[in-house]
Design a protein around this motif. Structure first.
Motif, PDB file in Angstrom:
ATOM      1  N   HIS A 137       0.838  -1.202   0.000  1.00  0.00           N
ATOM      2  CA  HIS A 137       0.000   0.000   0.000  1.00  0.00           C
ATOM      3  C   HIS A 137       0.875   1.255   0.000  1.00  0.00           C
ATOM      4  CE1 HIS A 137      -3.025  -2.677   2.267  1.00  0.00           C
ATOM      5  NE2 HIS A 137      -3.552  -2.454   1.071  1.00  0.00           N
ATOM      6  N   ARG A 181      -1.813  -6.408  -8.073  1.00  0.00           N
ATOM      7  CA  ARG A 181      -0.748  -7.359  -7.766  1.00  0.00           C
ATOM      8  C   ARG A 181      -0.633  -8.436  -8.831  1.00  0.00           C
ATOM      9  NH1 ARG A 181      -3.160  -8.824  -2.054  1.00  0.00           N
ATOM     10  NH2 ARG A 181      -4.855  -8.843  -3.509  1.00  0.00           N
ATOM     11  N   ASP A 197      -6.406  -9.692  -9.810  1.00  0.00           N
ATOM     12  CA  ASP A 197      -6.833  -8.391  -9.299  1.00  0.00           C
ATOM     13  C   ASP A 197      -7.438  -7.551 -10.424  1.00  0.00           C
ATOM     14  OD1 ASP A 197      -5.837  -8.969  -6.780  1.00  0.00           O
ATOM     15  OD2 ASP A 197      -4.060  -7.708  -6.983  1.00  0.00           O
ATOM     16  N   SER A 226      -0.648  -9.024   1.004  1.00  0.00           N
ATOM     17  CA  SER A 226      -2.026  -8.574   1.181  1.00  0.00           C
ATOM     18  C   SER A 226      -2.229  -8.428   2.680  1.00  0.00           C
ATOM     19  CB  SER A 226      -3.033  -9.569   0.600  1.00  0.00           C
ATOM     20  OG  SER A 226      -3.100 -10.733   1.397  1.00  0.00           O
ATOM     21  N   SER A 227      -3.172  -7.614   3.055  1.00  0.00           N
ATOM     22  CA  SER A 227      -3.464  -7.448   4.476  1.00  0.00           C
ATOM     23  C   SER A 227      -3.857  -8.782   5.102  1.00  0.00           C
ATOM     24  CB  SER A 227      -4.580  -6.424   4.672  1.00  0.00           C
ATOM     25  OG  SER A 227      -4.153  -5.157   4.241  1.00  0.00           O
ATOM     26  N   SER A 228      -4.602  -9.598   4.359  1.00  0.00           N
ATOM     27  CA  SER A 228      -5.031 -10.906   4.879  1.00  0.00           C
ATOM     28  C   SER A 228      -3.846 -11.817   5.151  1.00  0.00           C
ATOM     29  CB  SER A 228      -5.967 -11.593   3.879  1.00  0.00           C
ATOM     30  OG  SER A 228      -7.109 -10.820   3.686  1.00  0.00           O
TER      31      SER A 228
END
Length: 161
Positions: free
Chosen positions: A17, A90, A94, A128-130
């Motif tokens: 990000h 990414r 996406d 990724s945040s996950s």
């Protein structure tokens, strides 16, 4: 003045990000990082926590503002007079999703809002945040993924370290 919005849930913000924010800040006069309430997701961090982590993470980017919003992005753009949305990509998977959203936003804005896609730096393409939350939940090393303030907040959320 060219103003762009970079929306997301940022739960939590990652180096991927931050890479997009940095690059967008070099392309536009002003970038608003819009932290959104996403009703389809159950965030680990509160909206205020996510905004705070972003503010602490962006450093000295004078033309970047962190704000929050709830509702449709296209309504936010209209209210703020923004005509450019920035999104990071990414992988090809996406793109399919992001293209559909970009087309919907363009249609809903009566052709007044465009989306600019920035491909993620290859060194962050796996992030990724996950994934970061998953690694942190097992007390894994997330130092290559997030800034120190975010790392500390994640481990604290999971009651680790």
């Amino acid at each position: 003045m060219k103003v762009a919005v970079y929306p997301g849930s940022f739960d939590p913000v990652t180096y991927g990000h931050l890479d997009i924010i940095q690059r967008a800040s070099e392309m536009f006069d002003k970038v608003i990082v819009a932290v959104m309430c996403n009703s389809a997701k159950t965030p680990l961090f509160t909206l205020d926590e996510r905004v705070k982590m972003l503010k602490e993470s962006i450093g000295n980017l004078n033309n970047v503002e962190i704000k929050s919003f709830d509702g449709l992005l296209i309504d936010y753009c209209k209210d703020q007079g923004i005509h450019i949305i920035v999104r990071g990509l990414r992988a090809i998977t996406d793109f399919e999703y992001e293209l559909q959203i970009a087309q919907v936003n363009r249609e809903l804005s009566h052709n007044q809002v465009d989306t600019v896609f920035l491909t993620t730096n290859i060194k962050y393409s796996y992030l990724s945040s996950s994934v970061v939350k998953e690694i942190a939940s097992y007390n894994g090393d997330i130092t290559p993924c997030v800034p120190k303030n975010v790392e500390d907040a994640l481990y604290q959320k999971y009651g680790l370290r």
